[in-house]
Write a protein that holds these residues in place. Structure first.
Motif: not given
Length: 197
Positions: A22-51
């Motif tokens: 994100t423009a404020d550098r707080r939210g991030i989308i990243f990948s590894g181990d065959g999964k896509y993960r999303v982190f935002d400071p409001s999350f307790k831990e990174a969440k995943t989405f499928s693709a």
């Protein structure tokens, strides 16, 4: 990490690829181990989405920068998807199928995509049953970030400007070697070496 203070450092994962931030550098989308993960400071831990394989769709001139990681558009398996956080989990909604090229507006509400050499405009929030047909016989297209200026090359080797639904204006009879659209809507193109317009 906050304010360059090592005591605030939090490890999100190892050997990952960055896909978006994100423009404020707080939210991030990243990948590894065959999964896509999303982190935002409001999350307790990174969440995943499928693709199987994902490309995050950014507005022109805004590589890797997204307005929000809780709802964004991705391209995967020739489809455009709206990926949204619903009930604590990410849900993928198909926006368009058999897509060959695409762009999204800076506000994230509109997509332009090429399908079967035809260019369409549609909602980036939900699937559009009858998208707006902009032009046919499209080889390549570029836009500014608001999608207010759209230029295409055709298979007849012309450079055209899209004026509206099905209305075009020829800019150049010869297909340019390269072209781009500036934010103010001006098209910059090169015909042969050394002839810029």
């Amino acid at each position: 990490i906050k304010n360059f203070d090592d005591s605030t450092k939090e490890t999100l994962g190892a050997y990952y690829s960055l896909y978006g931030i994100t423009a404020d550098r707080r939210g991030i989308i990243f990948s590894g181990d065959g999964k896509y993960r999303v982190f935002d400071p409001s999350f307790k831990e990174a969440k995943t989405f499928s693709a199987d394989y994902a490309e995050i769709v950014y507005p022109s001139g805004a590589s890797y920068t997204l307005p929000d990681v809780k709802s964004f558009v991705m391209y995967s398996d020739s489809k455009l998807y709206r990926v949204s956080l619903k009930g604590g989990e990410y849900d993928n909604t198909v926006l368009a199928r058999n897509v060959e090229g695409y762009n999204i507006s800076a506000d994230g509400k509109t997509v332009i995509y090429k399908k079967n050499d035809t260019l369409y405009r549609a909602s980036a929030l939900k699937e559009t049953e009858n998208p707006e047909k902009l032009a046919e016989d499209v080889r390549l297209f570029y836009t500014n970030s608001s999608l207010s200026a759209i230029y295409c090359t055709t298979y007849d080797d012309e450079l055209i400007y899209i004026k509206g639904r099905g209305k075009t204006e020829k800019v150049e009879s010869d297909r340019p070697d390269s072209f781009d659209v500036l934010e103010n809507g001006v098209c910059f193109y090169i015909i042969e070496i050394g002839r810029a317009h």
